[in-house]
Design an enzyme around this catalytic site. Sequence first.
Site, mmCIF file in Angstrom:
data_model
loop_
_atom_site.group_PDB
_atom_site.id
_atom_site.type_symbol
_atom_site.label_atom_id
_atom_site.label_comp_id
_atom_site.label_asym_id
_atom_site.label_seq_id
_atom_site.Cartn_x
_atom_site.Cartn_y
_atom_site.Cartn_z
ATOM 1 N N CYS A 178 0.861 -1.191 0.000
ATOM 2 C CA CYS A 178 0.000 0.000 0.000
ATOM 3 C C CYS A 178 0.893 1.236 0.000
ATOM 4 O O CYS A 178 1.976 1.218 0.596
ATOM 5 C CB CYS A 178 -0.894 0.040 1.233
ATOM 6 S SG CYS A 178 -2.235 -1.145 1.216
ATOM 7 N N LEU A 208 0.471 5.674 0.238
ATOM 8 C CA LEU A 208 -0.471 6.774 0.431
ATOM 9 C C LEU A 208 0.269 8.042 0.833
ATOM 10 O O LEU A 208 1.142 8.017 1.704
ATOM 11 C CB LEU A 208 -1.486 6.414 1.530
ATOM 12 C CG LEU A 208 -2.402 7.546 2.008
ATOM 13 C CD1 LEU A 208 -3.405 7.923 0.915
ATOM 14 C CD2 LEU A 208 -3.133 7.145 3.288
ATOM 15 N N GLU A 229 2.205 -3.749 -5.700
ATOM 16 C CA GLU A 229 1.119 -4.722 -5.730
ATOM 17 C C GLU A 229 -0.068 -4.128 -6.469
ATOM 18 O O GLU A 229 -0.395 -2.954 -6.312
ATOM 19 C CB GLU A 229 0.738 -5.095 -4.296
ATOM 20 C CG GLU A 229 -0.214 -6.269 -4.190
ATOM 21 C CD GLU A 229 -0.419 -6.713 -2.752
ATOM 22 O OE1 GLU A 229 -1.439 -6.322 -2.155
ATOM 23 O OE2 GLU A 229 0.444 -7.428 -2.223
ATOM 24 N N SER A 270 -4.567 2.362 -7.327
ATOM 25 C CA SER A 270 -5.651 3.337 -7.436
ATOM 26 C C SER A 270 -5.391 4.239 -8.631
ATOM 27 O O SER A 270 -4.317 4.222 -9.231
ATOM 28 C CB SER A 270 -5.741 4.164 -6.151
ATOM 29 O OG SER A 270 -4.568 4.967 -6.010
#
Length: 513
Positions: free
Chosen positions: A369, A371, A403, A407
């Site tokens: 992830c 962000l 991965e 988005s």
Amino acid sequence: MAEVGEIIEGCRLPVLRRNQDNEDEWPLAEILSVKDISGRKLFYVHYIDFNKRLDEWVTHERLDLKKIQFPKKEAKTPTKNGLPGSRPGSPEREVPASAQASGKTLPIPVQITLRFNLPKEREAIPGGEPDQPLSSSSCLQPNHRSTKRKVEVVSPATPVPSETAPASVFPQNGSARRAVAAQPGRKRKSNCLGTDEDSQDSSDGIPSAPRMTGSLVSDRSHDDIVTRMKNIECIELGRHRLKPWYFSPYPQELTMLPVLYLCEFCLKYGRSLKCLQRHLTKCDLRHPPGNEIYRKGTISFFEIDGRKNKSYSQNLCLLAKCFLDHKTLYYDTDPFLFYVMTEYDCKGFHIVGYFSKEKESTEDYNVACILTLPPYQRRGYGKLLIEFSYELSKVEGKTGTPEKPLSDLGLLSYRSYWSQTILEILMGLKSESGERPQITINEISEITSIKKEDVISTLQYLNLINYYKGQYILTLSEDIVDGHERAMLKRLLRIDSKCLHFTPKDWSKRGKW
């Protein structure tokens, strides 16, 4: 015209909203939920073909009731093998047993080897051999329309270039920037490409079983009306107030609060400002837990073990889920490492963004992830996080890839980073002793730690790869060169490898993470 009382969940109708240019528009939207507050009805709408972060509660004044579409009654789902609720099998839905067991999709075996020949600056030899630079005039002649095309991923039945097949780089507008001759690439294990043009696009039409490792990819088949709706109104984090984009599984009793208060150092959540103030008198953290492995100026990176700092890691995942739609949340954070980027001032180290990665990844993932928090977006921090993840891969001696799926904002950031990094290498090539400089796909991958599939897909995305007289050529136009130079002037934040103090661990030799 329908009445307000007739509107139910599932209805579709135009809804008034303001676009980016501050103009009114009426996009089609679906009613996901209806609630009544003090006798006034509110409707939670999802704008069709818009990102879910734009979903919102609206009043009936913004609904166009003249064009309402009521939901149709669903037919009974056909059964398969007599089991209720099972869908009939089809070629698109069936997955081989081996794929389900491994949790992977089955790409078509493809192997492409590219060699680049960049011609000497401003030089061209008309009518030369296939491995010689092509003249700018011959590139523009109409009878050459069939000799130049965009490279496509080929099937096993299609001949592919051999290991030593040369490929040249030609100018697109009659002027060459650099020139490279072919050379045998360094030996690496051959990889297979999928059938998608962009390797970062994950939709290949074949559903895959979830992996039993630390993957954070969300299984979209379990979406329901609750997880499709934002449940947190506002989050106060330090000096910022954040408006969440997506659902996050905070405790149910906190979803009714107008503001959720978070400690910006340990990320623990509280019901009120008084709870937060009382917590701050006890919390002695002024930076994320873990080891500081990078510092330059006011920017620092902290490495956090998901097993040793489980509470912080879980709170970080809860916060991140408010802004990530394609990832799920694991309360078992043991298989992950978290790298938190902070900005320092006199009050402490304030979180800017983070990325996580698996301690052991069988698929060469270097990011699970990623962000950047909304107050810090569009300031170059996202690309800095990506660059740092590849800097760690360089120290580990590996190539990596994020991965999937990414988005929409993540895909834009990665494409931009890959493009700038690869163009920076190609334009920095210099000739030695009169010979043409040499480069291969493998060398680009090893220099940057970007996986070969991502290198090839980026060159395809930029439309740099072409096929001419039996060889692959790279075409650098003046527009691409000028655009790259302008972009690099704006990119002020860069990772300095001298400021990185990181020793990779071999997690496979440890009995437990």
